[in-house]
Design an enzyme around this catalytic site. Structure first.
Site, PDB file in Angstrom:
ATOM      1  N   ARG A 210       1.092  -1.307   0.090  1.00  0.00           N
ATOM      2  CA  ARG A 210      -0.067   0.066   0.089  1.00  0.00           C
ATOM      3  C   ARG A 210       0.857   1.381   0.193  1.00  0.00           C
ATOM      4  O   ARG A 210       1.866   1.291   0.593  1.00  0.00           O
ATOM      5  CB  ARG A 210      -0.851   0.107   1.270  1.00  0.00           C
ATOM      6  CG  ARG A 210      -2.125  -0.772   1.240  1.00  0.00           C
ATOM      7  CD  ARG A 210      -3.230  -0.170   0.216  1.00  0.00           C
ATOM      8  NE  ARG A 210      -4.325  -1.021   0.170  1.00  0.00           N
ATOM      9  CZ  ARG A 210      -4.491  -1.983  -0.643  1.00  0.00           C
ATOM     10  NH1 ARG A 210      -3.639  -2.521  -1.446  1.00  0.00           N
ATOM     11  NH2 ARG A 210      -5.749  -2.802  -0.566  1.00  0.00           N
TER      12      ARG A 210
ATOM     13  N   HIS B  76      -0.931   0.238  -9.559  1.00  0.00           N
ATOM     14  CA  HIS B  76      -1.526  -0.791  -8.557  1.00  0.00           C
ATOM     15  C   HIS B  76      -2.633  -1.686  -9.391  1.00  0.00           C
ATOM     16  O   HIS B  76      -3.720  -2.024  -9.285  1.00  0.00           O
ATOM     17  CB  HIS B  76      -2.402   0.150  -7.809  1.00  0.00           C
ATOM     18  CG  HIS B  76      -2.702  -0.254  -6.547  1.00  0.00           C
ATOM     19  ND1 HIS B  76      -3.204   0.669  -5.484  1.00  0.00           N
ATOM     20  CD2 HIS B  76      -2.940  -1.387  -6.133  1.00  0.00           C
ATOM     21  CE1 HIS B  76      -3.620  -0.190  -4.505  1.00  0.00           C
ATOM     22  NE2 HIS B  76      -3.609  -1.411  -4.691  1.00  0.00           N
TER      23      HIS B  76
ATOM     24  N   GLU C 211      -2.532   8.220  -5.337  1.00  0.00           N
ATOM     25  CA  GLU C 211      -2.842   7.321  -6.646  1.00  0.00           C
ATOM     26  C   GLU C 211      -4.047   8.012  -7.394  1.00  0.00           C
ATOM     27  O   GLU C 211      -5.233   8.287  -6.546  1.00  0.00           O
ATOM     28  CB  GLU C 211      -3.168   5.702  -6.066  1.00  0.00           C
ATOM     29  CG  GLU C 211      -2.170   5.280  -5.667  1.00  0.00           C
ATOM     30  CD  GLU C 211      -2.245   3.726  -5.354  1.00  0.00           C
ATOM     31  OE1 GLU C 211      -3.367   3.286  -5.537  1.00  0.00           O
ATOM     32  OE2 GLU C 211      -1.212   3.148  -5.191  1.00  0.00           O
TER      33      GLU C 211
END
Length: 310
Positions: free
Chosen positions: A234, A281, A263
């Site tokens: 993360r 991701h 993000e």
């Protein structure tokens, strides 16, 4: 305040899906007679107005389930996170409102682990640099002297389902593994023991107040010179400013990132470094993981909704 005890049930149970999931899970809920609305193409700013009428909310990592959003969800009984991490959901607020939160742990373990190994091999052999140089008409064979990962030591931070899968794959490739687990002891080593010994380090822990920036300046200073880092956990677990400095100094030879503190990343200076590989991701972004996640989150949403009706 418990919103599930409203006294009168809606005639039609409504489910709002904020981020894409596979069709199989959607069909399962529709077959139960639920009204399913797919709103992932709508701006996230419209969610507070849209959510008020719904019994269930399904999200992935893109949607932030904030306290403000939950205050607008007058009939919400359950939030489903199609994935493992819950750092994008205000769990405290959900508990206060009596809203149940369910997720789909472990279903993406193989996908994330395979991406981790892929990133590690790409770092070790210069796969990205080789591809880009050829597209530019260059032949930089001599510059792309790599290293074998066989016989190297891999430090794994966090040995849940993903970390254990990475460990299994790494051992199959002939690597030595030093595993650091944040919760248990026994065969695991401490972070301080692992850092100076590892040739490669990969991080697989959730983002919590305890793990935020757990890999920062102090930890980089303890690492072996020329270590390579992979982060598919993360954004925020690795201090990206500290990582940038470690990459510039050469302490970290190269890094591969699937996650970022913001993000999508905007103006992230790590992306300007040639010794950084990155993906947007995509750890759980495989057909198999998304299918399993969709089916499981649908089952868990149905279980909660049926329980609240009965």
């Amino acid at each position: 305040m418990h919103r599930r005890n409203l006294g009168v049930e809606q005639l039609t149970t409504k489910v709002l899906i904020c981020d894409p999931i596979a069709d199989e899970g959607i069909r399962m809920m529709e077959e139960k007679g639920y009204q399913v609305t797919k709103c992932w193409n709508q701006p996230k700013t419209k969610l507070p107005n849209a959510v008020a009428d719904y019994d269930a909310l399904i999200v992935r990592s893109a949607t932030k389930v904030t306290a403000q959003l939950l205050d607008s969800a007058k009939k919400l009984k359950v939030i489903g996170r199609a994935g493992e991490g819950l750092d994008n959901i205000d769990l405290k607020k959900a508990r206060e409102l009596g809203i149940e939160v369910v997720n789909t742990p472990h279903v993406a373990a193989i996908s994330v682990a395979e991406l981790t190994i892929g990133h590690m091999l790409a770092l070790a052999r210069g796969l990205v640099e080789g591809t880009l140089s050829l597209r530019e008409g260059k032949w930089i064979k001599e510059e792309l002297m790599g290293v074998e990962i066989n016989g190297k030591t891999l430090g794994i931070v966090g040995c849940g389902s993903i970390g254990k899968t990475v460990e299994r794959l790494a051992i199959a490739l002939g690597m030595k593994v030093l595993a650091v687990d944040m919760c248990v002891y026994g065969r695991f080593v401490t972070l301080e023991e692992m850092l100076p010994k590892a040739d490669f380090i990969t991080v697989h822990v959730p983002l919590t107040p305890h793990t935020r920036h757990m890999v920062s300046t102090k930890e980089f200073e303890m690492m072996k010179e020329g270590v390579m880092l992979i982060d598919c956990s993360r954004g925020g677990v690795v201090d990206q400013e500290a990582l940038y400095n470690a990459l510039l100094s050469g302490k970290v030879k190269a890094a591969a990132l699937d996650v970022f503190e913001e993000e999508p990343p905007k103006g992230n200076k790590l992306l300007n470094l040639k010794n950084v590989h990155a993906t947007p991701h995509i750890g759980a972004q495989t057909f198999e993981a998304q299918l399993k996640s969709s089916v499981l989150i649908a089952k868990r949403i149905i279980d909660v909704l049926e329980k609240t009706v009965s």
